[in-house]
Design an enzyme around this catalytic site. Structure first.
Site, PDB file in Angstrom:
ATOM      1  N   HIS A  70       4.536   2.199  -8.229  1.00 29.38           N
ATOM      2  CA  HIS A  70       3.288   1.323  -7.775  1.00 29.38           C
ATOM      3  C   HIS A  70       2.170   1.580  -9.886  1.00 29.38           C
ATOM      4  CE1 HIS A  70       3.971   1.681  -3.489  1.00 29.38           C
ATOM      5  NE2 HIS A  70       3.858   0.622  -3.752  1.00 29.38           N
ATOM      6  N   ARG A  99       7.827   5.262   2.165  1.00 31.23           N
ATOM      7  CA  ARG A  99       8.575   5.370   3.153  1.00 31.23           C
ATOM      8  C   ARG A  99       8.582   7.112   3.055  1.00 31.23           C
ATOM      9  NH1 ARG A  99      10.562   0.087   4.047  1.00 31.23           N
ATOM     10  NH2 ARG A  99      10.195  -0.340   6.198  1.00 31.23           N
ATOM     11  N   GLY A 110       1.487  -1.027   0.148  1.00 30.71           N
ATOM     12  CA  GLY A 110      -0.763  -0.010   0.282  1.00 30.71           C
ATOM     13  C   GLY A 110       0.670   0.818  -0.101  1.00 30.71           C
ATOM     14  N   ALA A 111       0.303   2.696   0.315  1.00 29.22           N
ATOM     15  CA  ALA A 111       1.108   4.118   0.571  1.00 29.22           C
ATOM     16  C   ALA A 111       1.442   3.934  -1.338  1.00 29.22           C
ATOM     17  CB  ALA A 111       1.690   3.774   1.298  1.00 29.22           C
ATOM     18  N   ASP A 144      14.133  -2.738  -5.081  1.00 32.39           N
ATOM     19  CA  ASP A 144      13.983  -3.789  -3.835  1.00 32.39           C
ATOM     20  C   ASP A 144      14.347  -4.503  -4.784  1.00 32.39           C
ATOM     21  OD1 ASP A 144      12.792  -3.066  -1.749  1.00 32.39           O
ATOM     22  OD2 ASP A 144      11.311  -2.489  -3.297  1.00 32.39           O
TER      23      ASP A 144
HETATM   24  O1  PAF Z   1       8.112  -4.823  -1.858  1.00 32.02           O
HETATM   25  C1  PAF Z   1       7.206  -5.001  -1.230  1.00 32.02           C
HETATM   26  O2  PAF Z   1       6.040  -4.107  -0.882  1.00 32.02           O
HETATM   27  C2  PAF Z   1       6.169  -5.746  -0.257  1.00 32.02           C
HETATM   28  O3  PAF Z   1       7.729  -6.018  -0.228  1.00 32.02           O
HETATM   29  C3  PAF Z   1       5.605  -7.381  -0.787  1.00 32.02           C
HETATM   30  C4  PAF Z   1       6.562  -7.488  -1.833  1.00 32.02           C
HETATM   31  C5  PAF Z   1       5.089  -6.149  -1.238  1.00 32.02           C
HETATM   32  C6  PAF Z   1       5.944  -8.632  -0.018  1.00 32.02           C
HETATM   33  O4  PAF Z   1       5.199  -7.946   1.119  1.00 32.02           O
END
Ligand code: PAF
Length: 284
Positions: A40, A190, A34-35, A153
């Site tokens: 995204h 964040r 979320g957020a 990530d």
């Molecule tokens: O990257 C993220 O937002 C989280 O680590 C994920 C892949 C949704 C798993 O909770």
């Protein structure tokens, strides 16, 4: 008009997916906590380009946080996130509760092995077991054909690819390049916690990376680059957790730059931990 469906339990998600699959339609999953931000949105657009239906999962997964304050403070903006998904034409949001994901007596945990030991794994013990377990549960419930993750990530993406391969999960993992703010800061949920002075200092991560990219001729060794990026970030007020030049597949440190090297960075600014990475091929 798009009508966004809200799925709340693994069996809801499973049923919804079964129906689409029976009709021969493809499903893309964008797992999130979320957020939601523009980064995204690009993952969602990638899924939409590849599949008939896109599901966004929104679940702040407690088992991947090694600090309870980090979990408590993680931004939660579910209504705004759902509205954004609706406006982007997402077909379904899967937002289970903690109890639905981890019912009484839940004990299973997936150990992703050596890829998870260094870097984030060292600084956030247990993090990748939490990620591997929750992602496997999300994939099992939604049964997507593809799942899209951000390259920001980078280690997480590598760990998930490894788990999917090892467990033979029938899904294609797609990595999508990092989306940045105009001043270069990698988009992250964040970032919202950065006070204005820390926010300004945090741009030094991308500036340090850009300097490393400029210097990445075959004469500059990975250790020189690590030293330069560390110094640049520290001079700007950041506290470095790690800077590393690694092989993009094994995530082990390298002694020479080549087309498979990746620069990984994690640093704190004003109490907020940020990570970033880029491909760092030797240019000459
Ligand atoms: O990257 C993220 O937002 C989280 O680590 C994920 C892949 C949704 C798993 O909770």
């Amino acid at each position: 008009m798009n009508s966004l469906l809200r799925l709340s339990t693994p069996s809801d998600a499973h049923r919804w997916s079964d129906e689409r699959r029976r009709d021969g339609q493809s499903i893309g999953l964008v797992p999130t906590m979320g957020a939601l931000h523009r980064g995204h949105a690009t993952l969602i657009e990638r899924s939409q380009a590849l599949c008939d239906h896109t599901v966004v999962s929104i679940f702040v997964n407690p088992t991947q946080f090694n600090r309870s304050d980090d979990f408590d403070l993680y931004p939660r903006t579910l209504d705004v996130d759902i509205a954004l998904c609706d406006s982007l034409g997402v077909n379904a949001v899967y937002a289970p509760t903690v109890d639905a994901m981890y019912p009484e007596g839940f004990e299973t945990s997936i150990d992703p092995g050596s890829l998870a030991h260094r870097w984030e794994g060292e600084h956030r013990p247990g993090h990748f077991a939490g990620v591997a377990t929750v992602v496997t549960k999300l994939l099992t419930a939604v049964q997507p054909h593809i799942a899209v993750f951000g390259e920001k990530d980078f280690q997480q993406l590598a760990v998930i690819q490894h788990v999917v391969r090892d467990l033979g999960l029938p899904v294609t993992v797609v990595g999508e390049p990092t989306v940045r703010e105009d001043d270069g800061l990698a988009m992250s949920s964040r970032n919202i916690h950065l006070a204005s002075d820390a926010r300004a200092q945090a741009t030094s991560i991308k500036q340090a990376i850009d300097r490393a990219l400029d210097r990445s001729t075959s004469t500059d060794s990975p250790s020189d680059i690590v030293e330069q990026v560390t110094n640049d970030i520290q001079r700007s007020g950041g506290t470095v957790d790690y800077v590393a030049v690694v092989d993009r597949l094994t995530l082990e440190p390298v002694t020479d730059l080549n087309s498979d090297t990746r620069l990984l960075v994690a640093a704190w600014f004003g109490g907020v931990r940020l990570i970033d990475n880029v491909a760092l091929a030797a240019t000459e």
